[in-house]
Design a protein around this motif. Structure first.
Motif, PDB file in Angstrom:
ATOM      1  N   THR A  47     -21.585  12.627 -48.916  1.00  0.00           N
ATOM      2  CA  THR A  47     -21.283  14.032 -49.148  1.00  0.00           C
ATOM      3  C   THR A  47     -21.493  14.721 -47.811  1.00  0.00           C
ATOM      4  OG1 THR A  47     -22.147  13.884 -51.389  1.00  0.00           O
ATOM      5  CG2 THR A  47     -21.838  16.100 -50.497  1.00  0.00           C
ATOM      6  N   ARG A  58     -17.304  21.188 -49.028  1.00  0.00           N
ATOM      7  CA  ARG A  58     -18.156  20.017 -49.212  1.00  0.00           C
ATOM      8  C   ARG A  58     -17.240  18.881 -49.651  1.00  0.00           C
ATOM      9  NH1 ARG A  58     -21.936  22.376 -51.441  1.00  0.00           N
ATOM     10  NH2 ARG A  58     -23.514  22.122 -49.855  1.00  0.00           N
ATOM     11  N   PHE A  59     -17.233  17.813 -48.867  1.00  0.00           N
ATOM     12  CA  PHE A  59     -16.389  16.660 -49.144  1.00  0.00           C
ATOM     13  C   PHE A  59     -17.229  15.533 -49.714  1.00  0.00           C
ATOM     14  CE2 PHE A  59     -13.895  19.023 -46.209  1.00  0.00           C
ATOM     15  CZ  PHE A  59     -12.576  18.731 -46.524  1.00  0.00           C
ATOM     16  N   GLY A  61     -16.859  11.408 -50.715  1.00  0.00           N
ATOM     17  CA  GLY A  61     -15.930  10.308 -50.518  1.00  0.00           C
ATOM     18  C   GLY A  61     -16.619   8.984 -50.304  1.00  0.00           C
ATOM     19  N   GLN A  79     -11.973   7.721 -47.500  1.00  0.00           N
ATOM     20  CA  GLN A  79     -11.229   8.824 -48.075  1.00  0.00           C
ATOM     21  C   GLN A  79     -12.212   9.791 -48.697  1.00  0.00           C
ATOM     22  OE1 GLN A  79      -8.612   6.868 -50.794  1.00  0.00           O
ATOM     23  NE2 GLN A  79     -10.165   6.555 -52.346  1.00  0.00           N
ATOM     24  N   GLY A  80     -11.843  11.062 -48.676  1.00  0.00           N
ATOM     25  CA  GLY A  80     -12.715  12.073 -49.247  1.00  0.00           C
ATOM     26  C   GLY A  80     -11.920  13.250 -49.744  1.00  0.00           C
ATOM     27  N   SER A  81     -12.537  14.002 -50.656  1.00  0.00           N
ATOM     28  CA  SER A  81     -11.889  15.180 -51.203  1.00  0.00           C
ATOM     29  C   SER A  81     -12.833  16.360 -51.097  1.00  0.00           C
ATOM     30  CB  SER A  81     -11.529  14.936 -52.668  1.00  0.00           C
ATOM     31  OG  SER A  81     -11.011  16.120 -53.231  1.00  0.00           O
ATOM     32  N   GLY A  82     -12.256  17.498 -50.716  1.00  0.00           N
ATOM     33  CA  GLY A  82     -13.020  18.733 -50.620  1.00  0.00           C
ATOM     34  C   GLY A  82     -12.533  19.761 -51.616  1.00  0.00           C
ATOM     35  N   PHE A  87      -7.919  17.144 -48.749  1.00  0.00           N
ATOM     36  CA  PHE A  87      -8.405  15.768 -48.722  1.00  0.00           C
ATOM     37  C   PHE A  87      -8.213  15.202 -47.323  1.00  0.00           C
ATOM     38  CE2 PHE A  87      -3.882  15.253 -49.400  1.00  0.00           C
ATOM     39  CZ  PHE A  87      -3.563  14.189 -48.576  1.00  0.00           C
ATOM     40  N   ILE A 113      -4.524  14.290 -43.430  1.00  0.00           N
ATOM     41  CA  ILE A 113      -5.165  15.343 -44.205  1.00  0.00           C
ATOM     42  C   ILE A 113      -4.128  16.076 -45.037  1.00  0.00           C
ATOM     43  CG2 ILE A 113      -7.089  15.684 -42.616  1.00  0.00           C
ATOM     44  CD1 ILE A 113      -5.557  18.142 -41.548  1.00  0.00           C
TER      45      ILE A 113
END
Length: 150
Positions: A47, A58-59, A61, A79-82, A87, A113
């Motif tokens: 995080t 705040r991401f 992933g 990979q991450g999502s906010g 993303f 992104i």
């Protein structure tokens, strides 16, 4: 978006490789990292709170470490999502070369992104990414320095 660079780390290659696989050290060095947990031998969950231009998010992933020829070379992907902010996903090839007084770390990274982040413009994203990478490696090099150095 592509990022390539080379940094000198004042520590032996084996120690640098071990540190790059240590969640506690990584969490202390990653800008905005709130949590970093190893979920398997090769996977981490993170995080991270980031502010890029006017977008703060705040991401959450995952990062997968893929040892190719440890300790000389490995790759990672993540990979991450906010949420509404968007993303990010990407990966990097990392090479560790023994050098006088330490280790030369070279990396070649790419990312994609989407969402609000993608609307900020390539220059801002590239500039912010370079600053975040520089901050990580500055912290990492300082942490790897021998006690009493600097």
């Amino acid at each position: 978006m592509e990022l390539k660079d080379e940094v000198f780390i004042p520590a032996p290659r084996d120690r640098v490789y071990a540190a790059l696989n240590d969640p506690e050290i990584l969490q202390a060095c990653i800008p905005g990292c709130e949590t970093l947990t190893r979920t398997s031998e090769t996977q981490l969950e993170a995080t991270v709170l980031l502010k890029i231009g006017p977008v703060k998010a705040r991401f959450g992933g995952t990062v997968t470490l893929e040892p190719e020829a440890p300790p000389a070379r490995f790759s990672l992907s993540g990979q991450g999502s906010g949420g509404a902010a968007g993303f990010a996903r990407g990966g990097a090839q990392v090479e560790l070369t023994e050098a006088e007084g330490g280790t030369r770390l070279s990396y070649d990274a790419g990312a994609e992104i989407g969402g609000r982040l993608a609307q900020l413009g390539n220059r801002l994203i590239q500039s912010s990414s370079k600053k975040l990478a520089a901050s990580f490696f500055e912290r990492f090099a300082a942490r790897m320095s021998p006690p009493g150095a600097g």
